[in-house]
Write a protein that holds these residues in place. Structure first.
Motif, mmCIF file in Angstrom:
data_model
loop_
_atom_site.group_PDB
_atom_site.id
_atom_site.type_symbol
_atom_site.label_atom_id
_atom_site.label_comp_id
_atom_site.label_asym_id
_atom_site.label_seq_id
_atom_site.Cartn_x
_atom_site.Cartn_y
_atom_site.Cartn_z
ATOM 1 N N HIS A 1 25.863 63.421 13.951
ATOM 2 C CA HIS A 1 25.935 63.306 15.406
ATOM 3 C C HIS A 1 25.503 61.905 15.813
ATOM 4 N N ASP B 1 23.283 60.648 17.831
ATOM 5 C CA ASP B 1 21.866 60.284 17.940
ATOM 6 C C ASP B 1 21.073 60.512 16.650
ATOM 7 N N ASP B 2 21.660 61.140 15.655
ATOM 8 C CA ASP B 2 20.937 61.410 14.415
ATOM 9 C C ASP B 2 20.559 60.128 13.677
ATOM 10 N N GLU C 1 19.898 57.144 14.936
ATOM 11 C CA GLU C 1 18.804 56.448 15.600
ATOM 12 C C GLU C 1 17.484 57.206 15.444
ATOM 13 N N LEU C 2 17.532 58.522 15.599
ATOM 14 C CA LEU C 2 16.305 59.322 15.516
ATOM 15 C C LEU C 2 15.763 59.395 14.092
ATOM 16 N N GLY D 1 16.282 55.037 12.563
ATOM 17 C CA GLY D 1 16.309 53.864 13.441
ATOM 18 C C GLY D 1 15.451 52.711 12.965
ATOM 19 N N THR E 1 29.563 57.870 12.100
ATOM 20 C CA THR E 1 29.169 59.082 12.808
ATOM 21 C C THR E 1 30.347 60.035 12.795
ATOM 22 N N ARG F 1 30.177 59.111 24.550
ATOM 23 C CA ARG F 1 29.476 59.154 23.259
ATOM 24 C C ARG F 1 29.763 57.905 22.439
ATOM 25 N N GLU G 1 27.751 55.054 23.969
ATOM 26 C CA GLU G 1 26.329 55.212 23.637
ATOM 27 C C GLU G 1 26.051 54.828 22.188
ATOM 28 N N SER G 2 26.933 55.214 21.286
ATOM 29 C CA SER G 2 26.758 54.891 19.871
ATOM 30 C C SER G 2 26.850 53.388 19.625
ATOM 31 N N ALA H 1 23.615 51.785 20.961
ATOM 32 C CA ALA H 1 22.476 52.052 20.078
ATOM 33 C C ALA H 1 22.566 51.224 18.805
#
Length: 82
Positions: free
Chosen positions: A23, A25-26, A28-29, A32, A50, A67, A70-71, A74
């Protein structure tokens, strides 16, 4: 994260690190800080992938575009060049 250098391949000038995330945000979380540190090394290139459909069964074009944007933002903050 796993970094593998095959003894069968000739040495490269740059280490290529492939980050695969299910996904947006995975990455970055989960990685990162590591990605940020790796992008600061001159001998390393970070590639991110992704695999996602905007987390819904039938995403709208607007959601897909959001999305994607945003990706990209990031990745830029982490130092990944697209």
């Amino acid at each position: 994260m796993f970094i593998f250098r095959s003894p069968l391949c000739p040495p490269r000038k740059k280490l290529v690190v492939l980050v695969v995330a299910p996904h947006p945000d995975d990455m970055e979380l989960g990685l990162g800080a590591t990605i940020f540190q790796l992008t600061k090394r001159p001998d390393t290139r970070v590639v991110v992938v992704t695999v996602c459909n905007a987390n819904v069964c039938n995403p709208s074009k607007e959601m897909i575009d959001q999305r994607k944007s945003e990706s990209i933002s990031a990745a830029a903050l982490l130092g990944v060049h697209l």
